[in-house]
Design a protein around this motif. Structure first.
Motif, PDB file in Angstrom:
ATOM      1  N   GLN A  51     -48.626 -27.167 -22.039  1.00 12.10           N
ATOM      2  CA  GLN A  51     -47.666 -28.208 -22.393  1.00 12.10           C
ATOM      3  C   GLN A  51     -48.267 -29.600 -22.291  1.00 12.10           C
ATOM      4  O   GLN A  51     -47.963 -30.478 -23.095  1.00 12.10           O
ATOM      5  CB  GLN A  51     -46.420 -28.101 -21.514  1.00 12.10           C
ATOM      6  CG  GLN A  51     -45.566 -26.866 -21.798  1.00 12.10           C
ATOM      7  CD  GLN A  51     -45.152 -26.799 -23.261  1.00 12.10           C
ATOM      8  OE1 GLN A  51     -45.627 -25.945 -24.016  1.00 12.10           O
ATOM      9  NE2 GLN A  51     -44.282 -27.696 -23.678  1.00 12.10           N
ATOM     10  N   LEU A  52     -49.123 -29.816 -21.301  1.00  8.56           N
ATOM     11  CA  LEU A  52     -49.803 -31.110 -21.181  1.00  8.56           C
ATOM     12  C   LEU A  52     -50.673 -31.366 -22.409  1.00  8.56           C
ATOM     13  O   LEU A  52     -50.738 -32.492 -22.916  1.00  8.56           O
ATOM     14  CB  LEU A  52     -50.658 -31.142 -19.906  1.00  8.56           C
ATOM     15  CG  LEU A  52     -49.891 -31.318 -18.598  1.00  8.56           C
ATOM     16  CD1 LEU A  52     -50.772 -30.960 -17.404  1.00  8.56           C
ATOM     17  CD2 LEU A  52     -49.368 -32.749 -18.463  1.00  8.56           C
ATOM     18  N   PHE A  53     -51.328 -30.310 -22.897  1.00 10.18           N
ATOM     19  CA  PHE A  53     -52.131 -30.473 -24.113  1.00 10.18           C
ATOM     20  C   PHE A  53     -51.233 -30.697 -25.330  1.00 10.18           C
ATOM     21  O   PHE A  53     -51.508 -31.573 -26.165  1.00 10.18           O
ATOM     22  CB  PHE A  53     -53.021 -29.252 -24.344  1.00 10.18           C
ATOM     23  CG  PHE A  53     -53.808 -29.340 -25.616  1.00 10.18           C
ATOM     24  CD1 PHE A  53     -54.914 -30.173 -25.710  1.00 10.18           C
ATOM     25  CD2 PHE A  53     -53.425 -28.635 -26.747  1.00 10.18           C
ATOM     26  CE1 PHE A  53     -55.631 -30.289 -26.895  1.00 10.18           C
ATOM     27  CE2 PHE A  53     -54.137 -28.741 -27.934  1.00 10.18           C
ATOM     28  CZ  PHE A  53     -55.237 -29.570 -28.009  1.00 10.18           C
ATOM     29  N   ASN A  54     -50.168 -29.913 -25.437  1.00  9.11           N
ATOM     30  CA  ASN A  54     -49.265 -30.052 -26.585  1.00  9.11           C
ATOM     31  C   ASN A  54     -48.647 -31.444 -26.645  1.00  9.11           C
ATOM     32  O   ASN A  54     -48.485 -32.028 -27.725  1.00  9.11           O
ATOM     33  CB  ASN A  54     -48.157 -29.003 -26.523  1.00  9.11           C
ATOM     34  CG  ASN A  54     -48.670 -27.587 -26.727  1.00  9.11           C
ATOM     35  OD1 ASN A  54     -49.800 -27.383 -27.158  1.00  9.11           O
ATOM     36  ND2 ASN A  54     -47.853 -26.598 -26.398  1.00  9.11           N
ATOM     37  N   ASN A  55     -48.283 -31.978 -25.485  1.00  7.92           N
ATOM     38  CA  ASN A  55     -47.576 -33.260 -25.438  1.00  7.92           C
ATOM     39  C   ASN A  55     -48.510 -34.466 -25.540  1.00  7.92           C
ATOM     40  O   ASN A  55     -48.153 -35.483 -26.145  1.00  7.92           O
ATOM     41  CB  ASN A  55     -46.762 -33.365 -24.144  1.00  7.92           C
ATOM     42  CG  ASN A  55     -45.617 -32.377 -24.098  1.00  7.92           C
ATOM     43  OD1 ASN A  55     -45.124 -31.916 -25.130  1.00  7.92           O
ATOM     44  ND2 ASN A  55     -45.175 -32.028 -22.898  1.00  7.92           N
ATOM     45  N   TYR A  56     -49.698 -34.365 -24.944  1.00 11.57           N
ATOM     46  CA  TYR A  56     -50.536 -35.560 -24.819  1.00 11.57           C
ATOM     47  C   TYR A  56     -51.950 -35.376 -25.383  1.00 11.57           C
ATOM     48  O   TYR A  56     -52.738 -36.333 -25.368  1.00 11.57           O
ATOM     49  CB  TYR A  56     -50.621 -35.978 -23.344  1.00 11.57           C
ATOM     50  CG  TYR A  56     -49.264 -36.083 -22.699  1.00 11.57           C
ATOM     51  CD1 TYR A  56     -48.327 -37.010 -23.150  1.00 11.57           C
ATOM     52  CD2 TYR A  56     -48.891 -35.220 -21.665  1.00 11.57           C
ATOM     53  CE1 TYR A  56     -47.066 -37.091 -22.580  1.00 11.57           C
ATOM     54  CE2 TYR A  56     -47.637 -35.299 -21.087  1.00 11.57           C
ATOM     55  CZ  TYR A  56     -46.727 -36.226 -21.554  1.00 11.57           C
ATOM     56  OH  TYR A  56     -45.469 -36.301 -20.986  1.00 11.57           O
ATOM     57  N   GLY A  57     -52.285 -34.177 -25.837  1.00 12.86           N
ATOM     58  CA  GLY A  57     -53.615 -33.955 -26.390  1.00 12.86           C
ATOM     59  C   GLY A  57     -54.712 -33.970 -25.350  1.00 12.86           C
ATOM     60  O   GLY A  57     -55.870 -34.243 -25.673  1.00 12.86           O
TER      61      GLY A  57
END
Length: 309
Positions: A51-57
């Motif tokens: 989710q951290l990757f999905n939200n903030y790259g």
């Protein structure tokens, strides 16, 4: 006739060039730098990382190579040194994510996180150690809690120690992370400093005579009147250390001044800062930065500085 000849020649050249073109092949697949989930962290923790990757790259990584971590080599007194990340046990990933959220991420608005507030790569490590040539095994130097390397930050401490930290230890670790993160923001131009901050103090003015210590309080007072803060404090006595104690420091007076304000804004409480804010120029510069970070980036730096554990 001349125009017809030219047109015919151009058409022939175009036809010939088209015949030489090769057919365009299938598109080349661009693979992600890392495959998520990485490994044996819990399903919940791997989901949080996704989710951290999905939200903030941003990749929060607990499996990576030394090349990923970007080792650096330098020479000092004839000995080379290599900074190495010691990989952590994935079972502590959730605790590490909780800790980073509590001391860092929760203070940042989503818009800022998406615009560089979180580095592209965040390395989660058990520890960061410095191996030096010429030293026997086991004599490696235990590095600090953090390491900034280009567009990445490594955070040490993803181990069982997170669950048994005292409030004082947590605050110390929070301050180390805060210092690294803000150095990263400034070094990568993620945060800008308004010109108004630098227009308050006179950096060209001659400094009062050293030393700056309890035996010469008039000099310390003179610096306060000029709008300058200490850049650190003794961890036991809380005695301030001054950046402007010597001629050399004035060659980088503006950056030293800014660093001291960032340090105090993000690591000192209102009660600790109250005596300093009675000085008009310090208060003026303080308010400029507090308002700037809040209005431009949505960051309440005083919430960071006042956080206690």
């Amino acid at each position: 006739m001349k125009n017809i000849f030219i047109a015919g020649s151009l058409a022939a050249l175009l036809f010939a060039s088209c015949k030489k073109d090769k057919a365009i092949g299938p598109p080349v697949e661009i693979k992600p730098d890392y495959a998520l989930p990485q490994g044996n962290a819990s399903t919940t923790d791997n989901y949080r990382i996704q989710q951290l990757f999905n939200n903030y790259g941003s990749y929060f990584l607990y499996v990576y190579t030394q090349k990923d971590f970007e080792w650096t080599q330098a020479t000092s007194t004839g000995n080379s040194r290599i900074d190495t990340a010691v990989l952590a046990n994935p079972q502590y990933a959730g605790q590490m994510l909780d800790f980073l959220d509590d001391v860092w991420l929760k203070f940042l608005p989503d818009a800022f996180k998406k615009k560089g507030g979180i580095p592209y790569r965040v390395f989660l490590a058990d520890s960061i150690r410095q191996y030096r040539t010429g030293y026997p095994p086991g004599m490696e130097y235990l590095y600090s809690d953090t390491k900034v390397s280009g567009k990445a930050i490594g955070f040490a401490g993803m181990n069982s120690g997170l669950s048994v930290m005292t409030p004082a230890q947590k605050l110390t670790k929070k301050n180390a992370i805060t210092a690294a993160v803000w150095n990263y923001y400034l070094g990568n131009n993620i945060i800008e400093i308004p010109a108004a901050f630098y227009n308050v103090s006179n950096y060209a003015a001659a400094a009062p005579t050293t030393p700056l210590n309890a035996l010469n309080p008039a000099n310390v007072e003179a610096y306060r009147q000029k709008g300058f803060l200490p850049n650190s404090y003794n961890t036991v006595t809380q005695a301030p250390f001054e950046w402007h104690n010597g001629a050399y420091s004035w060659t980088n007076a503006k950056s030293n001044d800014l660093s001291s304000f960032i340090f105090n804004l993000t690591q000192r409480t209102d009660a600790q800062m109250a005596p300093y804010l009675t000085y008009p120029l310090i208060k003026q510069k303080w308010d400029i930065l507090v308002n700037h970070f809040q209005t431009k980036y949505g960051i309440d730096v005083r919430a960071i500085g006042n956080a206690s554990y």
